[in-house]
Scaffold this active site. Structure first.
Site, mmCIF file in Angstrom:
data_model
loop_
_atom_site.group_PDB
_atom_site.id
_atom_site.type_symbol
_atom_site.label_atom_id
_atom_site.label_comp_id
_atom_site.label_asym_id
_atom_site.label_seq_id
_atom_site.Cartn_x
_atom_site.Cartn_y
_atom_site.Cartn_z
ATOM 1 N N GLU A 229 5.528 6.521 24.283
ATOM 2 C CA GLU A 229 6.475 5.501 24.743
ATOM 3 C C GLU A 229 5.815 4.421 25.601
ATOM 4 O O GLU A 229 6.172 4.234 26.777
ATOM 5 C CB GLU A 229 7.643 6.164 25.483
ATOM 6 C CG GLU A 229 8.504 6.996 24.557
ATOM 7 C CD GLU A 229 9.828 7.430 25.148
ATOM 8 O OE1 GLU A 229 9.981 7.383 26.382
ATOM 9 O OE2 GLU A 229 10.712 7.832 24.372
ATOM 10 N N GLU A 329 10.705 11.198 18.526
ATOM 11 C CA GLU A 329 11.713 11.769 19.431
ATOM 12 C C GLU A 329 13.093 11.276 19.044
ATOM 13 O O GLU A 329 13.286 10.094 18.748
ATOM 14 C CB GLU A 329 11.445 11.392 20.896
ATOM 15 C CG GLU A 329 10.242 12.047 21.531
ATOM 16 C CD GLU A 329 10.106 11.708 23.005
ATOM 17 O OE1 GLU A 329 11.136 11.397 23.655
ATOM 18 O OE2 GLU A 329 8.975 11.739 23.511
#
Length: 508
Positions: A229, A329
């Site tokens: 991320e 995710e």
């Protein structure tokens, strides 16, 4: 091309590679990776195990309370128990074939002595890989926290709401050198890997065999996920980092797939202009429908269309460049005593999986194990862990210090709304969205991150640690053992959905 059915009865034959829009094995058969992230283990997160703020703050407070000997004992046992051979075998029994292993750079080097790599960290990582390899599971190595923090959130373990990683070349160079060390250890065909002998050393893995004739399981590395991320405010440092990273790693390991995430929490590929060879591009696909405080999923046509639109927006780059997609995710959270709400969230998950299945998107749900919020397995209320920490966990929930799934009460709103209102009165409206990541985070979100998720959480960590004061080694062992597979509860409705999807893939 048919998808490969991955199970303990179908041995992995070779290193994976990219072929057009597919991931394929050495025989050219498509492999759709389906699994979960092992969050909360080698990269601890507050909502997964119950502390506040960032991992290094939690560990600092625990060290002060326990002292070095007990501190080392407890966290060694935690790492040992959290993921064992039984976990890997259960995972494989569901038909899943890949475990994403998030890890924190602090396991491998100290900020006080960067570049001197800690063998203990590699031993912990290799133990997980061995369990997975024995169960015929691929693993994706995921650097989840880097020096300086790659994003503004707690799981990058910086203790700040600024991503300093993108401002300092020294941090970026440290990460590339760490990956070079990782690549040296895992390069080559998985059956002749340089670490195969390490994975079956008797002195590290007690009980795997005698000194002669040990059972060794070669590592089954699907690839490297260099940074989780990323959130680069300038939208250019990330791309430059990936280019340098791929060149340097390819000089050591030319074979393993690189799993490269988009910017702004793996959701933005608009500045990506080239495709790195043998790379899978990765996005994250959380839906607000699956969290408290938002519209809940009821399966309307409009909601289904919104899910599809959000997904397609995130994968536009992959579609245009005809490269594989990995959803690293996604997944809703669950309520402890509200099966009506949970049924809506299971339906949401099923709809997302249907969208991914249409074009053989690989995925890794978040997450495998926790204390009862989102995991496929969870530590039950009767555990030593909950019995000790329940008063603190209730206080933590009431104060709303964890962002993940927070549903503010009138009490917390009464505390924080005046602060947010003060900012709005002081800061001219045209500047409210000046701070990145915006509009993903508005000014109120930045205030929450700085005030309660960071500063208040740091103080509260000392309170949590105080619950461990005076604990014996036996008591610490029992607390860590709360996370053992045999002591956890299986979230059967969730796991049945995942198993059904994996079975469909295997038969396609």
């Amino acid at each position: 091309m048919s998808a490969v059915a991955m199970s303990s009865k179908s041995p992995i034959s070779s290193i994976l590679k990219v072929s057009g829009t597919d991931i394929v094995d050495g025989n050219g058969a498509r492999v759709v990776l389906k699994g979960a992230g092992l969050g909360g283990h080698m990269n601890m997160e507050n909502f997964i195990t119950g502390f506040c703020g960032s991992e290094h703050q939690h560990r600092k407070a625990m060290l002060e309370v326990l002292g070095e000997e007990k501190y080392e004992f407890f966290f060694d046992k935690f790492l040992e128990y959290f993921f064992t051979a039984a976990d890997a075998e259960y995972f494989a029994s569901l038909g899943l074939n890949c475990v994403r292993i998030p890890f924190n750079y602090r396991h491998f080097e100290s900020d006080a002595n960067p570049g001197v790599y800690l063998e203990k960290g590699f031993q912990a990582l290799d133990r997980i890989i061995q369990h997975c390899s024995a169960a015929n599971l691929y693993v994706i190595l995921d650097l989840h926290a880097v020096p300086g923090g790659q994003n503004q959130d707690w799981h990058s373990d910086s203790g700040l709401n600024i991503a300093l990683f993108w401002q300092f070349k020294e941090f970026q160079e440290r990460v590339i050198k760490l990956w070079e060390e990782i690549a040296r250890r895992y390069k080559g065909n998985p059956f002749v890997s340089t670490v195969s002998s390490f994975l079956c050393r008797k002195e590290i893995f007690q009980g795997t065999g005698e000194e002669k004739g040990l059972t060794c399981f070669p590592p089954q590395i699907a690839g490297y996920n260099p940074v989780n991320e990323p959130a680069d405010p300038e939208h250019k440092n990330l791309i430059a980092f990936y280019n340098t990273f791929s060149t340097r790693i390819r000089a050591i390991d030319p074979d393993h797939i690189l799993f490269l995430e988009g910017n702004t929490y793996a959701m933005d590929f608009r500045r990506f202009d080239t495709v790195i060879p043998n790379a899978v591009y990765a996005m994250h696909d959380y839906s607000f429908f699956g969290f408290p405080g938002f519209e809940q999923f009821t399966g309307t046509a409009a909601q289904k269309e919104k899910l599809r639109h959000q997904f397609e927006r995130k994968v536009e780059f992959m579609r245009e460049r005809k490269v594989p997609i990995w959803n690293g995710e996604f997944g809703p959270v669950y309520e402890r005593n509200d099966e009506v709400t949970n049924a809506k969230r299971y339906a949401l998950l099923g709809e997302q999986l249907n969208i991914y299945a249409e074009t053989n998107v690989s995925w890794s749900i978040w997450l495998y194990k926790d204390i009862g919020y989102q995991g496929m397995l969870y530590v039950p209320p009767t555990s030593a862990w909950h019995q000790l920490l329940q008063p603190f966990l209730e206080k933590k929930a009431a104060t709303g210090v964890d962002f993940w799934g927070r549903n503010d009460t009138e009490a917390t709103k009464a505390v924080y709304e005046p602060i947010k209102q003060h900012f709005k009165e002081v800061v001219p409206e045209k500047f409210w969205n000046k701070r990145y990541p915006s509009p993903l985070w508005d000014m109120a979100r930045h205030i929450d991150r700085a005030v309660r998720e960071n500063l208040l959480s740091e103080y509260m960590n000392y309170e949590m640690a105080s619950y461990f004061e005076g604990k014996t080694l036996a008591e610490l062992d029992e607390l860590a053992a709360s996370f053992k597979f045999e002591n956890c509860v299986q979230r059967t409705d969730l796991n049945s959905i995942l198993q059904s999807d994996a079975t469909k893939s295997a038969k396609s």
